[in-house]
Design a protein around this motif. Structure first.
Motif, PDB file in Angstrom:
ATOM      1  N   ASN A   1       0.809  -1.221   0.000  1.00 28.10           N
ATOM      2  CA  ASN A   1       0.000   0.000   0.000  1.00 28.10           C
ATOM      3  C   ASN A   1       0.844   1.274   0.000  1.00 28.10           C
ATOM      4  N   HIS A   2       2.163   1.121  -0.055  1.00 34.32           N
ATOM      5  CA  HIS A   2       3.047   2.296  -0.119  1.00 34.32           C
ATOM      6  C   HIS A   2       4.069   2.222  -1.246  1.00 34.32           C
ATOM      7  N   GLU A   3       4.432   1.036  -1.673  1.00 33.89           N
ATOM      8  CA  GLU A   3       5.608   0.890  -2.527  1.00 33.89           C
ATOM      9  C   GLU A   3       5.316   0.272  -3.890  1.00 33.89           C
ATOM     10  N   THR A   4       4.049   0.111  -4.255  1.00 32.71           N
ATOM     11  CA  THR A   4       3.708  -0.475  -5.550  1.00 32.71           C
ATOM     12  C   THR A   4       2.858   0.503  -6.347  1.00 32.71           C
ATOM     13  N   ILE A   5       2.692   0.236  -7.620  1.00 34.01           N
ATOM     14  CA  ILE A   5       1.954   1.141  -8.491  1.00 34.01           C
ATOM     15  C   ILE A   5       0.479   1.253  -8.085  1.00 34.01           C
ATOM     16  N   LYS A   6      -0.045   0.244  -7.408  1.00 36.39           N
ATOM     17  CA  LYS A   6      -1.438   0.317  -6.952  1.00 36.39           C
ATOM     18  C   LYS A   6      -1.615   1.263  -5.766  1.00 36.39           C
ATOM     19  N   ALA A   7      -0.509   1.745  -5.228  1.00 37.08           N
ATOM     20  CA  ALA A   7      -0.585   2.696  -4.126  1.00 37.08           C
ATOM     21  C   ALA A   7      -0.875   4.114  -4.602  1.00 37.08           C
ATOM     22  N   VAL A   8      -0.941   4.327  -5.912  1.00 40.07           N
ATOM     23  CA  VAL A   8      -1.148   5.668  -6.466  1.00 40.07           C
ATOM     24  C   VAL A   8      -2.632   6.026  -6.455  1.00 40.07           C
ATOM     25  N   GLY A   9      -2.959   7.164  -5.851  1.00 40.75           N
ATOM     26  CA  GLY A   9      -4.316   7.694  -5.917  1.00 40.75           C
ATOM     27  C   GLY A   9      -4.458   8.644  -7.092  1.00 40.75           C
ATOM     28  N   VAL A  10      -5.678   8.887  -7.520  1.00 38.85           N
ATOM     29  CA  VAL A  10      -5.930   9.799  -8.638  1.00 38.85           C
ATOM     30  C   VAL A  10      -5.520  11.207  -8.219  1.00 38.85           C
ATOM     31  N   PRO A  11      -4.554  11.832  -8.903  1.00 38.27           N
ATOM     32  CA  PRO A  11      -4.009  13.119  -8.458  1.00 38.27           C
ATOM     33  C   PRO A  11      -5.052  14.238  -8.462  1.00 38.27           C
ATOM     34  N   GLY A  12      -4.892  15.186  -7.520  1.00 38.60           N
ATOM     35  CA  GLY A  12      -5.857  16.263  -7.402  1.00 38.60           C
ATOM     36  C   GLY A  12      -5.299  17.670  -7.495  1.00 38.60           C
ATOM     37  N   THR A  13      -3.979  17.821  -7.511  1.00 32.63           N
ATOM     38  CA  THR A  13      -3.383  19.148  -7.390  1.00 32.63           C
ATOM     39  C   THR A  13      -3.843  20.118  -8.470  1.00 32.63           C
ATOM     40  N   VAL A  14      -3.759  19.721  -9.728  1.00 35.37           N
ATOM     41  CA  VAL A  14      -4.107  20.635 -10.819  1.00 35.37           C
ATOM     42  C   VAL A  14      -5.572  21.055 -10.710  1.00 35.37           C
ATOM     43  N   ALA A  15      -6.448  20.106 -10.399  1.00 41.20           N
ATOM     44  CA  ALA A  15      -7.876  20.422 -10.260  1.00 41.20           C
ATOM     45  C   ALA A  15      -8.113  21.407  -9.123  1.00 41.20           C
ATOM     46  N   GLY A  16      -7.429  21.213  -8.003  1.00 37.35           N
ATOM     47  CA  GLY A  16      -7.617  22.096  -6.858  1.00 37.35           C
ATOM     48  C   GLY A  16      -7.133  23.505  -7.122  1.00 37.35           C
ATOM     49  N   LEU A  17      -5.952  23.623  -7.722  1.00 40.39           N
ATOM     50  CA  LEU A  17      -5.418  24.950  -8.023  1.00 40.39           C
ATOM     51  C   LEU A  17      -6.285  25.659  -9.061  1.00 40.39           C
ATOM     52  N   TYR A  18      -6.779  24.896 -10.024  1.00 39.32           N
ATOM     53  CA  TYR A  18      -7.606  25.500 -11.070  1.00 39.32           C
ATOM     54  C   TYR A  18      -8.947  25.977 -10.497  1.00 39.32           C
ATOM     55  N   LEU A  19      -9.560  25.169  -9.624  1.00 40.28           N
ATOM     56  CA  LEU A  19     -10.821  25.567  -9.019  1.00 40.28           C
ATOM     57  C   LEU A  19     -10.638  26.822  -8.170  1.00 40.28           C
ATOM     58  N   ALA A  20      -9.552  26.872  -7.388  1.00 41.64           N
ATOM     59  CA  ALA A  20      -9.281  28.061  -6.572  1.00 41.64           C
ATOM     60  C   ALA A  20      -9.107  29.292  -7.455  1.00 41.64           C
ATOM     61  N   HIS A  21      -8.450  29.105  -8.600  1.00 41.55           N
ATOM     62  CA  HIS A  21      -8.262  30.224  -9.532  1.00 41.55           C
ATOM     63  C   HIS A  21      -9.589  30.686 -10.111  1.00 41.55           C
ATOM     64  N   GLN A  22     -10.436  29.738 -10.499  1.00 42.47           N
ATOM     65  CA  GLN A  22     -11.720  30.101 -11.088  1.00 42.47           C
ATOM     66  C   GLN A  22     -12.604  30.858 -10.102  1.00 42.47           C
ATOM     67  N   LYS A  23     -12.484  30.521  -8.813  1.00 41.18           N
ATOM     68  CA  LYS A  23     -13.323  31.171  -7.809  1.00 41.18           C
ATOM     69  C   LYS A  23     -12.732  32.500  -7.329  1.00 41.18           C
ATOM     70  N   TYR A  24     -11.414  32.556  -7.147  1.00 43.10           N
ATOM     71  CA  TYR A  24     -10.843  33.718  -6.460  1.00 43.10           C
ATOM     72  C   TYR A  24      -9.589  34.297  -7.117  1.00 43.10           C
ATOM     73  N   GLY A  25      -9.154  33.746  -8.239  1.00 46.39           N
ATOM     74  CA  GLY A  25      -7.981  34.288  -8.911  1.00 46.39           C
ATOM     75  C   GLY A  25      -8.296  35.588  -9.627  1.00 46.39           C
ATOM     76  N   SER A  26      -7.281  36.445  -9.784  1.00 43.87           N
ATOM     77  CA  SER A  26      -7.489  37.729 -10.448  1.00 43.87           C
ATOM     78  C   SER A  26      -6.603  37.905 -11.682  1.00 43.87           C
ATOM     79  N   LEU A  27      -5.487  37.195 -11.759  1.00 43.42           N
ATOM     80  CA  LEU A  27      -4.614  37.252 -12.922  1.00 43.42           C
ATOM     81  C   LEU A  27      -4.890  36.058 -13.828  1.00 43.42           C
ATOM     82  N   PRO A  28      -4.537  36.141 -15.128  1.00 43.08           N
ATOM     83  CA  PRO A  28      -4.757  35.019 -16.037  1.00 43.08           C
ATOM     84  C   PRO A  28      -4.031  33.751 -15.569  1.00 43.08           C
ATOM     85  N   TRP A  29      -4.711  32.624 -15.712  1.00 45.71           N
ATOM     86  CA  TRP A  29      -4.146  31.320 -15.337  1.00 45.71           C
ATOM     87  C   TRP A  29      -2.783  31.089 -15.979  1.00 45.71           C
ATOM     88  N   ALA A  30      -2.664  31.367 -17.252  1.00 44.02           N
ATOM     89  CA  ALA A  30      -1.408  31.108 -17.968  1.00 44.02           C
ATOM     90  C   ALA A  30      -0.246  31.873 -17.350  1.00 44.02           C
TER      91      ALA A  30
END
Length: 565
Positions: A122-151
Motif C-alpha cells: 500500500n506504499h511501494e507499488t503502483i497500486k498505491a497511487v491515488g488519482v491526483p488532485g493538485t491541478v484540479a484544486g489549483l484550477y478551481l481556486a483560480h476560477q473562484k478567487y484568482g485575479s490574474l490570467p491562469w497562464a
C-alpha cells in the motif's frame, strides 16, 4: 541548513526579482506581502506575482507549480492537498483536492488470500497511487478567487523546468541516493541525470524538459490539460504497463471541492483549519480546547509536566481521529460538532492524570479517555488575503514512479486508507470503518493548513509536512505563538514531540529534550523514541505594532525561505 551561496547562484542564473529571504533562525519582514515555502525560487515566484498585482490565491498557484519543479520531493502535480483561504473581508473557505481511490479499487486491494496486509503493497507499488488532485484544486481556486490570467501563473514554472535552475546541495544529496535505485523505480534512477547520464552536480543547471511540456499543456488548457488529452492518455498507458489501476475515466471524473472550514477558538483567537477528509483541523482544535483548560501559567514551557500534558492531549485527539474520521462524502454522520466542542474537551481533559501516562489500548480507541512527505507554504498579500496550502505525494518522492514522458512523480496516497477492516494494532495499523478503501473515496489525511485570526484579520498562517506528525507540529507551533507569545521563527524552531496514540510512544527531537526530562517522563510510564526532526514548518505572523508581516522558514528545510516585500 540553507546555503547562501546556492541562493546567490540561483539569482544570477534566473531573471527573478531579488528579495531578502530568511537565514536560519531569522525572521523576514514585509509590509506588502509574504511567501514562505520550501524553496527560495518558488517563494520568489510567488512574491513576483504579488508585485504584479496578484492576490494571495494567484501567488499560491504560481508558488505551487514552481515547487513542482524545484521541490520534487513533495511539490507536485502528481499528488493532492488542501487550501485554507481567509479573504480580506474575514470570510474563510477551503479547497479539498485530496487524491481519490480509482474506480477499480476494492477494500481488499492490499490484502493476500488470507485477508492479511501484504507488506509494503500500500506504499511501494503502483497500486498505491491515488488519482491526483493538485491541478484540479489549483484550477478551481483560480476560477473562484484568482485575479490574474491562469497562464501567467503557470508560466514561471514552465520557465524553471525548461530553462533549468542550479542544482542545490539539498537536491544533490537526494540525487546521489536516487541514482542508486534499481530499474523498477524507472523515473527516479535517471531523474537527476543530464543528457550524458551523469548525476548533475551542485551549481550545474538542471533542466526538466518533459515536465516543462506537461506544465505547458496545463498552462494552455487548465484543468483539462491534465485530466484529458495527452497527459491523461500517457498516465493510463503507464498504469497499464506497470500493473496500475488508474484509467482515463478516473482522471476525467476527478473533481476538487470547495468546503466550509472548521472553526475553533482559543481565548481571544479564532482558528480556521481543514475539515475532513483532513483529520488535521479536527485534531488541532480538539487539542487546543484541551490546552485552554490547563493552567499553563503554572506549567513551565518544555518542562516534564508540559511534555506530559501535551503528549496526553495528542493521545486523545489521535484516538478520536482513528475511530471517527474519513471522507465526509462517504461518511455523512461524522461527529464533528461533538469532537470540536468545549464540553467534549472537558470530558477528555478530566481524564488526564498529571502524575502518570495513560494507556493506549487498540481495542478501545477514544472510549478509554472518556470522563490520531508533504510540503507547506504560507502566503499573505497587501490587502490581507491569506492562504495556507499543504500538498503532498505522501512519502518523500511518493511512490518513486512516473512516466519519463510526463516528467513528474506519482503519489502513494492509497497507503493512507485503512488497509484491513477491523484490524487495529499496537504498531499503528488502523482498521476503523470510516477510512476503508472504496472507489472514488478520498483517503484520510493529516495535513493541517491553518489560519489563526484575531479581530477578524489573519494573525498566524502555518502548516507543515510530516505525515501524521503534521498535526502535532502545527498544534505545538500554534500553541507557542498564541499561549507563549513566541515570535514565529522561535515558535517553529522550538522542541516538538509527537504521540499518535498507536504505537504508544512519544517521539522527541534528538538533542532538544534534556536527559532529566526524559528520565522523569519514563518514570511516569512514557515510552520515548528519539528522531532527528519533526516537521518543516512555514509560517507567517502579523505584528500589529509594526503593521508588518513576519515570515519564518524552518531551518530543517534544505532550500526553504521566507520572502517578503
Amino acid at each position: 541548513m540553507k546555503k547562501l551561496n546556492v541562493a546567490l547562484l540561483q539569482i544570477l542564473y534566473l531573471p527573478i526579482f531579488i528579495c531578502s529571504y530568511s537565514a536560519v533562525n531569522a525572521q523576514t519582514y514585509g509590509k506588502n506581502g509574504m511567501v514562505v515555502s520550501d524553496n527560495v525560487l518558488a517563494s520568489e515566484v510567488g512574491i513576483d506575482i504579488l508585485k504584479k498585482g496578484g492576490n494571495a490565491i494567484n501567488a499560491s498557484i504560481a508558488t505551487a507549480f514552481a515547487l513542482a519543479v524545484t521541490h520534487p520531493e513533495a511539490g507536485n502535480v502528481g499528488g493532492g492537498g488542501f487550501i485554507v483561504l481567509m479573504k480580506s473581508d474575514g470570510e474563510v473557505t477551503t479547497f479539498d483536492f485530496r487524491e481519490k481511490a480509482p474506480l477499480k479499487a476494492t477494500p481488499d486491494l492490499f490484502q493476500d488470500s488470507n485477508g492479511n496486509l501484504i507488506e509494503g503493497s500500500n506504499h511501494e507499488t503502483i497500486k498505491a497511487v491515488g488519482v491526483p488532485g493538485t491541478v484540479a484544486g489549483l484550477y478551481l481556486a483560480h476560477q473562484k478567487y484568482g485575479s490574474l490570467p491562469w497562464a501567467d501563473l503557470v508560466q514561471p514554472a514552465v520557465n524553471l523546468a525548461g530553462n533549468g535552475f542550479p542544482m542545490t546541495w539539498g537536491l544533490y544529496q537526494v540525487a546521489l541516493r536516487m541514482s542508486e535505485m534499481d530499474e523498477s523505480y524507472d523515473i527516479m534512477k535517471n531523474y537527476f541525470r543530464n543528457d550524458e547520464g551523469l548525476v548533475i552536480q551542485p551549481g550545474e543547471i538542471w533542466k526538466q524538459q518533459a515536465l516543462a511540456n506537461t506544465l505547458s499543456l496545463i498552462r494552455d488548457h487548465g484543468h483539462n490539460g491534465f485530466y484529458l488529452g495527452p497527459v491523461a492518455e500517457e498516465i493510463e498507458a503507464y498504469m497499464k504497463a506497470k500493473g496500475g489501476i488508474i484509467t482515463k475515466e478516473d482522471l476525467a471524473k476527478y473533481n476538487a471541492i470547495e468546503r466550509k472550514p472548521l472553526k475553533g477558538t482559543y481565548k481571544d483567537f479564532e482558528i480556521y483549519s481543514m475539515p475532513p477528509p483532513s483529520s488535521g483541523g479536527v485534531a488541532l482544535i480538539e487539542m487546543m480546547n484541551l490546552m485552554e483548560l490547563a493552567d499553563l501559567n503554572k506549567i513551565e514551557f518544555n518542562s516534564t509536566a508540559y511534555v506530559h500534558l501535551v503528549g496526553e492531549a495528542m493521545k486523545r485527539a489521535f484516538a478520536d481521529r482513528a475511530e471517527h474520521l474519513g471522507d465526509p462524502d462517504f461518511n455523512p454522520d461524522l461527529p464533528l460538532d461533538r469532537l470540536l466542542s468545549k464540553e467534549f474537551a472537558k470530558k477528555r481533559f478530566d481524564n488526564i492524570d498529571m502524575t502518570k501516562a495513560s494507556l493506549s489500548d487498540s481495542s478501545k480507541y477514544g472510549q478509554l479517555y472518556d470522563g490520531s512527505s508533504t510540503t507547506h507554504f504560507s502566503v499573505v498579500d497587501k490587502d490581507g488575503n491569506a492562504v495556507s496550502l499543504t500538498y503532498t505525494l505522501e512519502h518523500s518522492y511518493g511512490v518513486k514512479m512516473g512516466s519519463s514522458k510526463l516528467g513528474f512523480i506519482f503519489n502513494n496516497e492509497m497507503g493512507d486508507f485503512n488497509p484491513v477492516a477491523g484490524v487495529t494494532n499496537s504498531r499503528g495499523q488502523i482498521g476503523s470503518n470510516p477510512n476503508l478503501i472504496a472507489p472514488e473515496k478520498r483517503m484520510l489525511s493529516s495535513m493541517t493548513p491553518t489560519i489563526v485570526a484575531k479581530d477578524g484579520k489573519p494573525y498566524l498562517i502555518i502548516g507543515s509536512p510530516g505525515g501524521r506528525t503534521i498535526i502535532n507540529t502545527v498544534f505545538q507551533t500554534v500553541l507557542n505563538v498564541l499561549e507563549y507569545d513566541m515570535r514565529i521563527d522561535k515558535a517553529i524552531e522550538a522542541m516538538k514531540i509527537h504521540h499518535q496514540w498507536l504505537p504508544d510512544e512519544i517521539r522527541y527531537e534528538r538533542h532538544l529534550m534534556s536527559p532529566d526530562t526524559r528520565y522523569a517522563l519514563e518514570l511516569m510510564g512514557h515510552k520515548l523514541r528519539p528522531v532527528n526532526n519533526l516537521g518543516v514548518l512555514m509560517g507567517i505572523t502579523y505584528d500589529p505594532r509594526l503593521k508588518v508581516y513576519v515570515g519564518g522558514a524552518d531551518s530543517a528545510s534544505k532550500d526553504g525561505a521566507a520572502v517578503g516585500y
